[in-house]
Enzyme design. Structure first.
Site, PDB file in Angstrom:
ATOM      1  N   CYS A 192       5.050   4.629  -1.684  1.00  0.00           N
ATOM      2  CA  CYS A 192       4.748   3.826  -0.496  1.00  0.00           C
ATOM      3  C   CYS A 192       4.153   2.458  -0.889  1.00  0.00           C
ATOM      4  O   CYS A 192       4.878   1.625  -1.403  1.00  0.00           O
ATOM      5  CB  CYS A 192       3.865   4.643   0.435  1.00  0.00           C
ATOM      6  SG  CYS A 192       4.080   4.129   2.134  1.00  0.00           S
TER       7      CYS A 192
ATOM      8  N   ARG B 195       8.454  -4.015   4.397  1.00  0.00           N
ATOM      9  CA  ARG B 195       7.221  -3.281   4.740  1.00  0.00           C
ATOM     10  C   ARG B 195       7.222  -2.830   6.203  1.00  0.00           C
ATOM     11  O   ARG B 195       7.826  -3.473   7.049  1.00  0.00           O
ATOM     12  CB  ARG B 195       6.007  -4.172   4.494  1.00  0.00           C
ATOM     13  CG  ARG B 195       5.779  -4.444   3.037  1.00  0.00           C
ATOM     14  CD  ARG B 195       4.586  -5.370   2.856  1.00  0.00           C
ATOM     15  NE  ARG B 195       3.369  -4.780   3.373  1.00  0.00           N
ATOM     16  CZ  ARG B 195       2.252  -5.473   3.603  1.00  0.00           C
ATOM     17  NH1 ARG B 195       2.213  -6.756   3.380  1.00  0.00           N
ATOM     18  NH2 ARG B 195       1.177  -4.861   4.059  1.00  0.00           N
TER      19      ARG B 195
ATOM     20  N   GLY C 203      -1.331   3.320   0.236  1.00  0.00           N
ATOM     21  CA  GLY C 203      -2.562   2.715   0.741  1.00  0.00           C
ATOM     22  C   GLY C 203      -2.146   1.496   1.527  1.00  0.00           C
ATOM     23  O   GLY C 203      -1.202   1.559   2.309  1.00  0.00           O
ATOM     24  N   GLU C 204      -2.780   0.394   1.260  1.00  0.00           N
ATOM     25  CA  GLU C 204      -2.405  -0.855   1.939  1.00  0.00           C
ATOM     26  C   GLU C 204      -2.079  -1.850   0.828  1.00  0.00           C
ATOM     27  O   GLU C 204      -2.952  -2.234   0.050  1.00  0.00           O
ATOM     28  CB  GLU C 204      -3.557  -1.300   2.827  1.00  0.00           C
ATOM     29  CG  GLU C 204      -3.105  -2.058   4.058  1.00  0.00           C
ATOM     30  CD  GLU C 204      -2.611  -3.462   3.720  1.00  0.00           C
ATOM     31  OE1 GLU C 204      -1.556  -3.877   4.239  1.00  0.00           O
ATOM     32  OE2 GLU C 204      -3.262  -4.125   2.914  1.00  0.00           O
ATOM     33  N   SER C 205      -0.830  -2.263   0.777  1.00  0.00           N
ATOM     34  CA  SER C 205      -0.380  -2.990  -0.411  1.00  0.00           C
ATOM     35  C   SER C 205      -1.028  -4.361  -0.584  1.00  0.00           C
ATOM     36  O   SER C 205      -1.260  -4.795  -1.711  1.00  0.00           O
ATOM     37  CB  SER C 205       1.143  -3.105  -0.433  1.00  0.00           C
ATOM     38  OG  SER C 205       1.604  -3.794   0.700  1.00  0.00           O
TER      39      SER C 205
ATOM     40  N   ILE D 282       4.406   7.358   6.171  1.00  0.00           N
ATOM     41  CA  ILE D 282       3.253   6.763   6.860  1.00  0.00           C
ATOM     42  C   ILE D 282       3.354   5.245   6.767  1.00  0.00           C
ATOM     43  O   ILE D 282       3.204   4.682   5.669  1.00  0.00           O
ATOM     44  CB  ILE D 282       1.919   7.239   6.242  1.00  0.00           C
ATOM     45  CG1 ILE D 282       1.835   8.769   6.292  1.00  0.00           C
ATOM     46  CG2 ILE D 282       0.731   6.612   6.974  1.00  0.00           C
ATOM     47  CD1 ILE D 282       0.652   9.341   5.546  1.00  0.00           C
ATOM     48  N   ARG D 283       3.621   4.618   7.894  1.00  0.00           N
ATOM     49  CA  ARG D 283       3.828   3.163   7.900  1.00  0.00           C
ATOM     50  C   ARG D 283       4.656   2.755   6.670  1.00  0.00           C
ATOM     51  O   ARG D 283       4.303   1.848   5.917  1.00  0.00           O
ATOM     52  CB  ARG D 283       2.488   2.410   7.928  1.00  0.00           C
ATOM     53  CG  ARG D 283       1.742   2.601   9.261  1.00  0.00           C
ATOM     54  CD  ARG D 283       0.370   1.968   9.265  1.00  0.00           C
ATOM     55  NE  ARG D 283       0.421   0.540   8.992  1.00  0.00           N
ATOM     56  CZ  ARG D 283       0.733  -0.404   9.885  1.00  0.00           C
ATOM     57  NH1 ARG D 283       1.040  -0.062  11.110  1.00  0.00           N
ATOM     58  NH2 ARG D 283       0.724  -1.660   9.554  1.00  0.00           N
TER      59      ARG D 283
ATOM     60  N   GLU E 246       2.590  13.764  -2.166  1.00  0.00           N
ATOM     61  CA  GLU E 246       1.291  14.446  -2.358  1.00  0.00           C
ATOM     62  C   GLU E 246       0.791  15.103  -1.070  1.00  0.00           C
ATOM     63  O   GLU E 246      -0.167  15.859  -1.098  1.00  0.00           O
ATOM     64  CB  GLU E 246       0.258  13.464  -2.922  1.00  0.00           C
ATOM     65  CG  GLU E 246      -0.353  12.475  -1.940  1.00  0.00           C
ATOM     66  CD  GLU E 246       0.574  11.323  -1.516  1.00  0.00           C
ATOM     67  OE1 GLU E 246       1.769  11.341  -1.884  1.00  0.00           O
ATOM     68  OE2 GLU E 246       0.111  10.431  -0.793  1.00  0.00           O
TER      69      GLU E 246
ATOM     70  N   HIS F 150       5.353  10.185   0.985  1.00  0.00           N
ATOM     71  CA  HIS F 150       4.136  10.653   0.302  1.00  0.00           C
ATOM     72  C   HIS F 150       4.315  12.092  -0.191  1.00  0.00           C
ATOM     73  O   HIS F 150       3.966  13.033   0.538  1.00  0.00           O
ATOM     74  CB  HIS F 150       2.956  10.612   1.279  1.00  0.00           C
ATOM     75  CG  HIS F 150       2.453   9.245   1.559  1.00  0.00           C
ATOM     76  ND1 HIS F 150       1.324   8.730   0.970  1.00  0.00           N
ATOM     77  CD2 HIS F 150       2.938   8.274   2.357  1.00  0.00           C
ATOM     78  CE1 HIS F 150       1.119   7.498   1.400  1.00  0.00           C
ATOM     79  NE2 HIS F 150       2.089   7.202   2.245  1.00  0.00           N
TER      80      HIS F 150
HETATM   81  N1  GLN Z   1       2.234  -0.055   5.287  1.00  0.00           N
HETATM   82  C1  GLN Z   1       1.577  -0.111   4.012  1.00  0.00           C
HETATM   83  C2  GLN Z   1       1.820  -1.448   3.336  1.00  0.00           C
HETATM   84  O1  GLN Z   1       2.690  -2.163   3.702  1.00  0.00           O
HETATM   85  C3  GLN Z   1       2.025   1.023   3.102  1.00  0.00           C
HETATM   86  C4  GLN Z   1       1.694   2.333   3.739  1.00  0.00           C
HETATM   87  C5  GLN Z   1       1.453   3.477   2.795  1.00  0.00           C
HETATM   88  O2  GLN Z   1       1.254   3.317   1.596  1.00  0.00           O
HETATM   89  N2  GLN Z   1       1.402   4.660   3.360  1.00  0.00           N
HETATM   90  O3  GLN Z   1       1.135  -1.777   2.442  1.00  0.00           O
END
Ligand code: GLN
Length: 204
Positions: A87, A114, A55-57, A144-145, A182, A180
């Site tokens: 992630c 990150r 997600g977004e940490s 993903i990112r 999943e 990921h």
């Molecule tokens: N870029 C996100 C972060 O730094 C992590 C990305 C992800 O969980 N797919 O929080």
């Protein structure tokens, strides 16, 4: 001896505050394990292991703090219950976070950077080598990112690599992946975590 059904059924929680928790729950169910969405610290008492999804940490960190999850997660870890962070989940579990520096739980001795793949390669699929059983195998990985694992402490075992870098690692009962699992059809990684939870339930 009469036992309640609950005591005999393995249940794995998926932290459901933000991010792609639903697909992790589906992957666990494909492995034949009951998945429980965890939204309150008290719900951790009901599960034998926990997945912290991507997600977004920074957002996740704020939510974890707002819901007072930190002491409950530390207690969960001290009780020897396995935790798997993917992630953003890995970013939350790491000992050190860079780019930018951010607070984290420090439950696995790694340093992560990150969003470390740059704009051109922000999100991509790749194949990597994993050693989740007796023999190494190829694993499809979706990034993903994604963060990069820059440093691995002496107690940490690398379980998968992509391009010669660690992308999945484990320290005792804490498992992390930068990708990921999943999002692919393979349930290999989730099965590995389910086995870890099964063994911890058995006291191994
Ligand atoms: N870029 C996100 C972060 O730094 C992590 C990305 C992800 O969980 N797919 O929080």
């Amino acid at each position: 001896m009469i036992r309640s059904g609950r005591a005999d059924t393995m249940r794995i929680g998926v932290l459901a505050l933000q991010g792609d928790f639903a697909l992790h729950a589906r992957a666990l169910e494909k492995c034949g394990v009951e998945a429980v969405e965890v939204r309150k610290p008290v719900e951790l008492d009901e599960v034998d292991g926990l997945i912290m999804p991507g997600g977004e940490s920074t957002t996740l960190l704020k939510l974890i703090d707002a819901w007072d999850f930190v002491p409950a997660l530390e207690k969960f870890n001290s009780a020897g219950k396995p935790i798997f962070g993917t992630c953003a989940g890995l970013i939350l579990l790491a000992r050190e976070v860079e780019s930018p520096k951010q607070l984290s739980l420090g439950l696995i001795d790694v340093t992560v950077v990150r969003n470390a793949y740059g704009r051109q390669r922000e999100s991509f699929e790749a194949s990597g080598t994993a050693k989740l059983g007796p023999d190494p195998s190829q694993l499809e990985m979706v990034f993903i990112r994604a963060p990069r694992i820059k440093r691995v402490g002496p107690g940490v075992q690398v379980l998968a690599e992509h391009g010669g870098e660690p992308v999945m690692a484990r320290q005792d009962r804490v498992l992390v992946a930068t990708f990921h699992p999943e999002l692919t059809d393979s349930t290999k990684v989730h099965r590995y975590f389910c086995d870890l939870v099964e063994r911890s339930r058995a006291g191994a």
